[in-house]
Design a protein around this motif. Structure first.
Motif, PDB file in Angstrom:
ATOM      1  N   THR A  34       0.722  -1.195  -0.135  1.00 25.26           N
ATOM      2  CA  THR A  34      -0.047  -0.071  -0.010  1.00 25.26           C
ATOM      3  C   THR A  34       1.035   1.342  -0.257  1.00 25.26           C
ATOM      4  OG1 THR A  34      -0.224   0.033   2.322  1.00 25.26           O
ATOM      5  CG2 THR A  34      -2.110  -1.237   1.303  1.00 25.26           C
ATOM      6  N   GLN A  35       2.173   0.907  -0.127  1.00 22.44           N
ATOM      7  CA  GLN A  35       2.967   2.389  -0.281  1.00 22.44           C
ATOM      8  C   GLN A  35       3.005   2.921  -1.619  1.00 22.44           C
ATOM      9  OE1 GLN A  35       6.876   1.486   2.216  1.00 22.44           O
ATOM     10  NE2 GLN A  35       6.374  -0.707   1.176  1.00 22.44           N
ATOM     11  N   GLY A  36       3.447   4.017  -1.570  1.00 19.90           N
ATOM     12  CA  GLY A  36       3.397   5.117  -2.897  1.00 19.90           C
ATOM     13  C   GLY A  36       2.005   5.693  -3.001  1.00 19.90           C
ATOM     14  N   PRO A  37       1.952   6.615  -4.008  1.00 21.85           N
ATOM     15  CA  PRO A  37       1.080   7.462  -4.158  1.00 21.85           C
ATOM     16  C   PRO A  37      -0.330   6.886  -4.186  1.00 21.85           C
ATOM     17  CG  PRO A  37       1.842   7.228  -6.044  1.00 21.85           C
ATOM     18  CD  PRO A  37       2.691   6.534  -5.217  1.00 21.85           C
ATOM     19  N   PRO A  38      -1.408   7.533  -3.532  1.00 25.24           N
ATOM     20  CA  PRO A  38      -2.959   7.207  -3.828  1.00 25.24           C
ATOM     21  C   PRO A  38      -3.135   6.953  -5.472  1.00 25.24           C
ATOM     22  CG  PRO A  38      -2.936   9.449  -3.200  1.00 25.24           C
ATOM     23  CD  PRO A  38      -1.201   8.861  -3.087  1.00 25.24           C
ATOM     24  N   GLY A  39      -3.869   6.076  -6.025  1.00 26.45           N
ATOM     25  CA  GLY A  39      -4.059   5.821  -7.236  1.00 26.45           C
ATOM     26  C   GLY A  39      -5.255   6.739  -7.848  1.00 26.45           C
ATOM     27  N   GLY A  40      -5.131   7.040  -9.271  1.00 29.44           N
ATOM     28  CA  GLY A  40      -6.593   7.701  -9.581  1.00 29.44           C
ATOM     29  C   GLY A  40      -6.936   6.999 -10.933  1.00 29.44           C
ATOM     30  N   PRO A  41      -7.798   7.662 -11.821  1.00 32.04           N
ATOM     31  CA  PRO A  41      -8.067   6.937 -12.890  1.00 32.04           C
ATOM     32  C   PRO A  41      -7.002   6.966 -13.703  1.00 32.04           C
ATOM     33  CG  PRO A  41      -8.945   9.318 -12.714  1.00 32.04           C
ATOM     34  CD  PRO A  41      -8.131   9.016 -11.382  1.00 32.04           C
ATOM     35  N   VAL A  42      -7.064   5.656 -14.756  1.00 26.93           N
ATOM     36  CA  VAL A  42      -6.065   5.616 -15.801  1.00 26.93           C
ATOM     37  C   VAL A  42      -6.556   6.679 -16.617  1.00 26.93           C
ATOM     38  CG1 VAL A  42      -5.348   4.316 -17.578  1.00 26.93           C
ATOM     39  CG2 VAL A  42      -6.020   3.196 -15.363  1.00 26.93           C
ATOM     40  N   PRO A  43      -5.591   7.467 -17.428  1.00 27.05           N
ATOM     41  CA  PRO A  43      -5.794   8.366 -18.383  1.00 27.05           C
ATOM     42  C   PRO A  43      -6.638   7.842 -19.603  1.00 27.05           C
ATOM     43  CG  PRO A  43      -3.513   8.413 -17.439  1.00 27.05           C
ATOM     44  CD  PRO A  43      -4.105   7.408 -16.880  1.00 27.05           C
ATOM     45  N   ALA A  44      -7.296   8.279 -20.155  1.00 27.85           N
ATOM     46  CA  ALA A  44      -8.137   8.077 -21.023  1.00 27.85           C
ATOM     47  C   ALA A  44      -7.299   7.808 -22.517  1.00 27.85           C
ATOM     48  CB  ALA A  44      -9.420   9.011 -21.580  1.00 27.85           C
ATOM     49  N   GLY A  45      -7.408   6.713 -23.032  1.00 30.96           N
ATOM     50  CA  GLY A  45      -6.580   6.510 -24.223  1.00 30.96           C
ATOM     51  C   GLY A  45      -5.251   5.974 -24.162  1.00 30.96           C
ATOM     52  N   PHE A  46      -4.844   5.573 -22.751  1.00 30.41           N
ATOM     53  CA  PHE A  46      -3.539   4.996 -22.340  1.00 30.41           C
ATOM     54  C   PHE A  46      -3.055   3.871 -23.143  1.00 30.41           C
ATOM     55  CE2 PHE A  46      -0.855   2.249 -19.986  1.00 30.41           C
ATOM     56  CZ  PHE A  46       0.079   3.335 -19.445  1.00 30.41           C
ATOM     57  N   THR A  47      -1.960   4.036 -23.797  1.00 27.52           N
ATOM     58  CA  THR A  47      -1.293   3.013 -24.441  1.00 27.52           C
ATOM     59  C   THR A  47       0.257   2.665 -23.643  1.00 27.52           C
ATOM     60  OG1 THR A  47      -0.584   4.556 -26.088  1.00 27.52           O
ATOM     61  CG2 THR A  47      -2.488   3.357 -26.661  1.00 27.52           C
ATOM     62  N   ALA A  48       0.616   1.443 -23.657  1.00 30.11           N
ATOM     63  CA  ALA A  48       1.768   1.099 -22.888  1.00 30.11           C
ATOM     64  C   ALA A  48       3.022   1.085 -23.800  1.00 30.11           C
ATOM     65  CB  ALA A  48       1.397  -0.363 -22.503  1.00 30.11           C
ATOM     66  N   GLN A  49       4.163   1.134 -23.188  1.00 27.05           N
ATOM     67  CA  GLN A  49       5.479   0.830 -23.913  1.00 27.05           C
ATOM     68  C   GLN A  49       6.340  -0.023 -22.942  1.00 27.05           C
ATOM     69  OE1 GLN A  49       7.154   4.111 -26.253  1.00 27.05           O
ATOM     70  NE2 GLN A  49       9.233   3.884 -24.967  1.00 27.05           N
ATOM     71  N   SER A  50       6.145   0.118 -21.438  1.00 24.37           N
ATOM     72  CA  SER A  50       7.039  -0.571 -20.937  1.00 24.37           C
ATOM     73  C   SER A  50       6.560  -1.058 -19.715  1.00 24.37           C
ATOM     74  CB  SER A  50       8.338   0.203 -20.455  1.00 24.37           C
ATOM     75  OG  SER A  50       9.391  -0.621 -19.715  1.00 24.37           O
ATOM     76  N   VAL A  51       6.838  -2.371 -19.317  1.00 25.72           N
ATOM     77  CA  VAL A  51       6.061  -3.002 -17.924  1.00 25.72           C
ATOM     78  C   VAL A  51       7.065  -3.423 -17.067  1.00 25.72           C
ATOM     79  CG1 VAL A  51       5.987  -5.116 -19.194  1.00 25.72           C
ATOM     80  CG2 VAL A  51       4.417  -4.819 -17.174  1.00 25.72           C
ATOM     81  N   THR A  52       6.915  -3.498 -15.684  1.00 26.10           N
ATOM     82  CA  THR A  52       7.806  -4.014 -14.785  1.00 26.10           C
ATOM     83  C   THR A  52       6.932  -4.158 -13.604  1.00 26.10           C
ATOM     84  OG1 THR A  52       9.626  -3.522 -13.117  1.00 26.10           O
ATOM     85  CG2 THR A  52       8.089  -1.600 -13.686  1.00 26.10           C
ATOM     86  N   PHE A  53       7.276  -5.504 -13.035  1.00 26.51           N
ATOM     87  CA  PHE A  53       6.600  -6.088 -11.729  1.00 26.51           C
ATOM     88  C   PHE A  53       7.591  -6.292 -10.631  1.00 26.51           C
ATOM     89  CE2 PHE A  53       2.846  -6.596 -14.340  1.00 26.51           C
ATOM     90  CZ  PHE A  53       1.858  -6.982 -13.364  1.00 26.51           C
ATOM     91  N   VAL A  54       7.241  -6.233  -9.467  1.00 24.52           N
ATOM     92  CA  VAL A  54       8.026  -6.462  -8.062  1.00 24.52           C
ATOM     93  C   VAL A  54       7.532  -7.773  -7.717  1.00 24.52           C
ATOM     94  CG1 VAL A  54       8.947  -4.314  -8.144  1.00 24.52           C
ATOM     95  CG2 VAL A  54       6.961  -4.959  -6.774  1.00 24.52           C
TER      96      VAL A  54
END
Length: 369
Positions: A34-54
């Protein structure tokens, strides 16, 4: 090194390890942070370029979305393994295209843990609070590849003399230093950067390509140049299941949308390699992932994008994903756990999608933002 990177992730998640070149994850699998900033809405039209998981739960995607004032670079985060996403603050930097060696901005993203993240290529922006804020960090050159594991971050940097050098820092600080024991590489082509897949990490072990030569360490303190058995072929990718089990892909004789692909295996951390088999010809080169012992994957593209899978270390292969996308390719291809893997197809300017598997790579489906 293969141009599309594949960050070949390698093994199931180990505590404090981000698997690279065959792995896209770090940290121990478990409950979402639960660390990190509070989440908001995904920007409309978002497209991906890079992904990372921990972990199996927590991951981030760097991309872009239409906006009124540039830069339009965006970051989204998941805390439930990609089932839902939220927008969080992004670096105030342009989104660079994959392979861009000149200009400014960031084109790839790695998190070492829930708090420490690195947006890079060719510039570097860093967060130590989960993405609440990002600050530019200047190294002696531009960054081509970056990976994190076991609390340490490595970066492959093109210096002012156009030669590749390797730097590292503790993940939680910005105390970068030149890695002792590794040489500077030869002069890179004009505008070129060290390619994705230059650095592969597992725990405290590392395998790094400098000037076509492979250097390895088990501890991060002493380095050994290891043999590369590719011969007339070139090294395309390396994946590490653990500190000892390493797989190498050599590729060559490219033409008409295909290339030879020979797989080699090491059981002693890369000190010696044994030829295992040959992967299908379709696609130019490729990137490796090794999430389980004997289970090896290659992502490749030419006229189409494909993932090949082997359950016997590379002796025989089957195609588990074919995308008729004109060869858009897969980046950041790898596994965070033995069963969960990710890859980004294409890039935002030509169309892109995040793909995930949750059944050990047998099937892949698009993630929805």
């Amino acid at each position: 090194m293969h141009a599309h990177f594949i960050r070949a992730l390698s093994a199931a998640v180990a505590a404090g390890a981000l698997f690279s070149s065959g792995s896209v994850g770090a940290g121990a699998a478990g409950a979402a942070s639960t660390q990190g900033p509070p989440g908001g809405p995904v920007p409309a039209g978002f497209t991906a370029q890079s992904v990372t998981f921990v972990s199996a739960s927590e991951g981030w995607v760097l991309g872009t979305a239409p906006c009124a004032a540039k830069p339009c670079t965006s970051v989204v985060r998941t805390l439930n393994g990609g089932r839902t996403w939220q927008g969080i603050p992004a670096p105030v930097a342009a989104l660079s295209s994959p392979g861009q060696g000149q200009g400014q901005g960031v084109g790839a993203l790695r998190f070492a843990d829930s708090l420490d993240g690195f947006a890079y290529r060719p510039d570097l922006y860093v967060t130590h609070n989960g993405g609440s804020t990002w600050n530019q960090v200047r190294l002696p050159g531009t960054i081509g590849d970056l990976e994190a594991a076991h609390g340490v971050v490595y970066a492959a940097v093109r210096g002012s003399d156009s030669r590749e050098r390797i730097y590292r820092t503790p993940a939680s600080s910005d105390q970068w230093s030149l890695v002792a024991g590794l040489p500077a590489g030869p002069v890179l082509p004009s505008g070129g950067l060290p390619g994705p897949g230059t650095i592969t990490l597992h725990g405290s072990a590392a395998w790094i390509f400098v000037g076509g030569h492979l250097y390895a360490t088990q501890t991060g303190t002493s380095w050994v140049q290891e043999p590369v058995p590719c011969g007339a072929f070139g090294v395309d990718s390396l994946a590490a299941y653990d500190t000892q089990q390493v797989t190498l892909l050599c590729a060559g004789s490219a033409g008409m949308g295909s290339s030879g692909k020979v797989v080699y295996s090491s059981r002693n951390g890369g000190a010696s390699f044994t030829r295992v088999g040959q992967a299908p010809l379709g696609g130019i080169g490729g990137g490796l992932a090794q999430p389980q012992p004997g289970h090896v994957f290659i992502a490749t593209s030419s006229g189409a994008t494909r993932i090949y899978a082997s359950s016997n270390g590379g002796q025989t292969w089957q195609t588990v994903l074919t995308l008729r996308d004109g060869g858009a390719g897969l980046t950041d291809f790898g596994f965070t756990t033995a069963t969960q893997g990710v890859a980004v197809e294409g890039r935002p300017d030509i169309g892109s999608h995040l793909y995930m598997t949750r059944d050990s790579g047998r099937s892949w489906s698009r993630a929805r933002f």
